[in-house]
Scaffold this active site. Structure first.
Site, PDB file in Angstrom:
ATOM      1  N   GLY A 131       0.824  -1.214   0.000  1.00 16.74           N
ATOM      2  CA  GLY A 131       0.000   0.000   0.000  1.00 16.74           C
ATOM      3  C   GLY A 131       0.849   1.252   0.000  1.00 16.74           C
TER       4      GLY A 131
ATOM      5  N   VAL B 194      -2.891  -7.831  -1.785  1.00 19.20           N
ATOM      6  CA  VAL B 194      -2.576  -8.484  -0.505  1.00 19.20           C
ATOM      7  C   VAL B 194      -3.574  -9.581  -0.140  1.00 19.20           C
ATOM      8  CG1 VAL B 194      -1.333  -6.502   0.489  1.00 19.20           C
ATOM      9  CG2 VAL B 194      -3.799  -6.750   0.913  1.00 19.20           C
TER      10      VAL B 194
ATOM     11  N   ASN C 153       1.078  -2.579   5.416  1.00 20.33           N
ATOM     12  CA  ASN C 153       0.355  -1.308   5.576  1.00 20.33           C
ATOM     13  C   ASN C 153      -0.928  -1.221   4.752  1.00 20.33           C
ATOM     14  OD1 ASN C 153       0.302   1.859   5.946  1.00 20.33           O
ATOM     15  ND2 ASN C 153       0.275   1.481   3.738  1.00 20.33           N
TER      16      ASN C 153
ATOM     17  N   TYR D 210     -14.088  -2.261   9.841  1.00 24.35           N
ATOM     18  CA  TYR D 210     -12.714  -1.747   9.819  1.00 24.35           C
ATOM     19  C   TYR D 210     -12.065  -1.882  11.206  1.00 24.35           C
ATOM     20  CZ  TYR D 210      -8.937   1.708   9.565  1.00 24.35           C
ATOM     21  OH  TYR D 210      -7.718   2.336   9.614  1.00 24.35           O
TER      22      TYR D 210
ATOM     23  N   THR E 102     -10.951  -5.284  12.030  1.00 20.68           N
ATOM     24  CA  THR E 102      -9.692  -5.717  11.395  1.00 20.68           C
ATOM     25  C   THR E 102      -8.475  -5.105  12.090  1.00 20.68           C
ATOM     26  OG1 THR E 102      -9.598  -3.884   9.763  1.00 20.68           O
ATOM     27  CG2 THR E 102     -10.790  -5.889   9.121  1.00 20.68           C
TER      28      THR E 102
ATOM     29  N   ILE F 232      -4.474  10.873  10.015  1.00 22.62           N
ATOM     30  CA  ILE F 232      -3.301  11.313   9.248  1.00 22.62           C
ATOM     31  C   ILE F 232      -3.793  11.869   7.911  1.00 22.62           C
ATOM     32  CG2 ILE F 232      -1.120  10.535   8.242  1.00 22.62           C
ATOM     33  CD1 ILE F 232      -1.307  10.227  11.355  1.00 22.62           C
TER      34      ILE F 232
HETATM   35  P1  NAP Z   1      -4.928   5.068   1.196  1.00 20.72           P
HETATM   36  O1  NAP Z   1      -4.400   6.440   1.051  1.00 20.72           O
HETATM   37  O2  NAP Z   1      -6.299   4.752   0.691  1.00 20.72           O
HETATM   38  O3  NAP Z   1      -3.884   4.061   0.502  1.00 20.72           O
HETATM   39  C1  NAP Z   1      -4.131   2.686   0.516  1.00 20.72           C
HETATM   40  C2  NAP Z   1      -2.977   1.969  -0.165  1.00 20.72           C
HETATM   41  O4  NAP Z   1      -3.201   0.568  -0.057  1.00 20.72           O
HETATM   42  C3  NAP Z   1      -2.866   2.283  -1.650  1.00 20.72           C
HETATM   43  O5  NAP Z   1      -1.516   2.243  -2.022  1.00 20.72           O
HETATM   44  C4  NAP Z   1      -3.624   1.120  -2.293  1.00 20.72           C
HETATM   45  O6  NAP Z   1      -3.173   0.925  -3.632  1.00 20.72           O
HETATM   46  C5  NAP Z   1      -3.217  -0.022  -1.363  1.00 20.72           C
HETATM   47  N1  NAP Z   1      -4.150  -1.148  -1.340  1.00 20.72           N
HETATM   48  C6  NAP Z   1      -5.467  -1.148  -1.034  1.00 20.72           C
HETATM   49  N2  NAP Z   1      -5.975  -2.386  -1.151  1.00 20.72           N
HETATM   50  C7  NAP Z   1      -4.943  -3.194  -1.532  1.00 20.72           C
HETATM   51  C8  NAP Z   1      -4.828  -4.573  -1.836  1.00 20.72           C
HETATM   52  N3  NAP Z   1      -5.885  -5.407  -1.781  1.00 20.72           N
HETATM   53  N4  NAP Z   1      -3.620  -5.042  -2.192  1.00 20.72           N
HETATM   54  C9  NAP Z   1      -2.541  -4.235  -2.260  1.00 20.72           C
HETATM   55  N5  NAP Z   1      -2.590  -2.921  -1.999  1.00 20.72           N
HETATM   56  C10 NAP Z   1      -3.782  -2.417  -1.645  1.00 20.72           C
HETATM   57  O7  NAP Z   1      -4.933   4.593   2.734  1.00 20.72           O
HETATM   58  P2  NAP Z   1      -4.139   5.184   4.000  1.00 20.72           P
HETATM   59  O8  NAP Z   1      -4.996   6.177   4.658  1.00 20.72           O
HETATM   60  O9  NAP Z   1      -2.768   5.554   3.612  1.00 20.72           O
HETATM   61  O10 NAP Z   1      -4.109   3.885   4.933  1.00 20.72           O
HETATM   62  C11 NAP Z   1      -2.994   3.020   4.953  1.00 20.72           C
HETATM   63  C12 NAP Z   1      -3.060   2.202   6.220  1.00 20.72           C
HETATM   64  O11 NAP Z   1      -3.085   3.080   7.335  1.00 20.72           O
HETATM   65  C13 NAP Z   1      -4.310   1.330   6.321  1.00 20.72           C
HETATM   66  O12 NAP Z   1      -3.971   0.092   6.866  1.00 20.72           O
HETATM   67  C14 NAP Z   1      -5.204   2.108   7.278  1.00 20.72           C
HETATM   68  O13 NAP Z   1      -6.060   1.271   7.992  1.00 20.72           O
HETATM   69  C15 NAP Z   1      -4.178   2.747   8.188  1.00 20.72           C
HETATM   70  N6  NAP Z   1      -4.643   3.950   8.865  1.00 20.72           N
HETATM   71  C16 NAP Z   1      -4.871   5.128   8.202  1.00 20.72           C
HETATM   72  C17 NAP Z   1      -5.277   6.271   8.902  1.00 20.72           C
HETATM   73  C18 NAP Z   1      -5.448   7.608   8.240  1.00 20.72           C
HETATM   74  O14 NAP Z   1      -5.783   8.584   8.939  1.00 20.72           O
HETATM   75  N7  NAP Z   1      -5.222   7.758   6.950  1.00 20.72           N
HETATM   76  C19 NAP Z   1      -5.485   6.190  10.285  1.00 20.72           C
HETATM   77  C20 NAP Z   1      -5.288   4.970  10.923  1.00 20.72           C
HETATM   78  C21 NAP Z   1      -4.850   3.867  10.222  1.00 20.72           C
HETATM   79  P3  NAP Z   1      -4.102   0.179  -4.752  1.00 20.72           P
HETATM   80  O15 NAP Z   1      -5.495   0.712  -4.576  1.00 20.72           O
HETATM   81  O16 NAP Z   1      -3.467   0.498  -6.056  1.00 20.72           O
HETATM   82  O17 NAP Z   1      -4.005  -1.276  -4.432  1.00 20.72           O
END
Ligand code: NAP
Length: 259
Positions: free
Chosen positions: A14, A65, A91, A157, A160, A190
């Site tokens: 990710g 993934v 991630n 969510y 998980t 974030i």
């Molecule tokens: P994001 O901006 O939506 O990015 C998600 C990333 O994961 C993208 O690179 C996407 O690329 C990839 N992805 C999604 N499904 C996938 C799959 N099946 N296989 C491989 N890659 C996959 O999300 P984010 O906010 O950065 O979140 C990243 C992590 O941080 C997550 O685990 C989330 O739960 C955690 N998190 C985020 C926040 C926040 O405030 N943003 C807070 C707490 C936790 P593709 O779509 O091209 O696959």
């Protein structure tokens, strides 16, 4: 601390955008060779190109993934390109918002498959190579949502994100004999492209609930992941660190208004 990351082969799932892209940037800046993983190859390539443009070592790999074959091919790619797998940052994740009464079983399953099973599959595929590293490190991106807090629409969510920590605590024991550590970063809110999609009102409301007064940046999570991956963190395993600007602490909105 960060010196021990130089030359390490690091997989970030990710990593084409959001937090993963920030993690990849932090590791690359500290001299790691980074495999940037996402399903959409063009986005992963664009993210890797940015790192290469800054003079770092990175390349893209397309993988889902939720599929073991993809995860095994991903680990093999890191071995072929960078000589092994020293660090896995598990991630990749998704966070569609839907309340329980409207949630379909399929929607529940999709989030479990990506966030929880995806963590398991990426770890399973990388373990054979992490064993050979001698200093193998796994860093999971969990969340405060689920393990600590709740938010309407994110029951699947949250399950998980709490589940990842349950997985980690047993994985830590199974992998300890190989010198592999596994820890989790628990981000608060974030700023990412994904979060911005939830709208300015959501962003403003979230910032107002953070004692430090602003949302976090992707590098804030990258630096915590870097610490867990460093040689100096070698005696830390099965642990979590919350990176949330103090968000989980106020016991009521009144507590914030009296700061
Ligand atoms: P994001 O901006 O939506 O990015 C998600 C990333 O994961 C993208 O690179 C996407 O690329 C990839 N992805 C999604 N499904 C996938 C799959 N099946 N296989 C491989 N890659 C996959 O999300 P984010 O906010 O950065 O979140 C990243 C992590 O941080 C997550 O685990 C989330 O739960 C955690 N998190 C985020 C926040 C926040 O405030 N943003 C807070 C707490 C936790 P593709 O779509 O091209 O696959």
């Amino acid at each position: 601390m960060a010196e021990s990351i130089r030359g390490k082969s690091v997989i970030v799932t990710g990593a084409s955008k959001g937090i993963g892209k920030g993690i990849a940037r932090v590791f690359a800046k500290h001299g790691a060779k980074v495999l940037v993983v996402g399903r959409d190859l063009a986005s992963a390539e664009a993210a890797a190109r940015e790192l290469v443009g800054m003079g770092h070592t990175a390349s893209a790999f397309s993988a889902d993934v939720t599929k073991l074959d993809d995860m095994e091919a991903m680990a093999k790619a890191a071995v072929d390109r960078y000589g092994g797998v020293d660090v896995l940052c598990a991630n990749a994740g998704m966070f569609p918002q839907v309340k329980i009464e409207e949630m379909s079983p399929e929607a529940w399953d999709e989030v479990q498959a990506t966030n929880l099973k995806g963590t398991f599959l990426s770890v399973k595929a990388c373990v054979p190579y992490l064993k050979k590293s001698g200093e193998g490190r796994i860093v999971i991106t969990s969340s405060i949502t689920g393990p600590v807090t709740g938010f309407p629409g994110w029951s699947h969510y949250g399950a998980t994100k709490a589940g990842q920590l349950g997985f980690m605590r047993t994985a830590c024991m199974e992998l300890a004999k190989y010198g592999i550590t596994i820890n989790a970063v628990m981000p608060g809110n974030i700023v990412t492209e994904g979060l911005e999609g939830l709208g300015p009102d959501y962003m403003k409301g979230m910032a107002a609930s953070v004692p430090l007064g602003h949302l976090g940046e992707v590098e804030d999570i990258g630096h915590a992941a870097l610490f867990f991956a460093s040689r100096e963190a070698r005696y830390i395993t099965g642990q979590t660190i919350i990176v949330d600007g103090g968000q989980i602490l106020p016991e009521s909105p009144d507590a914030l208004s009296q700061m």
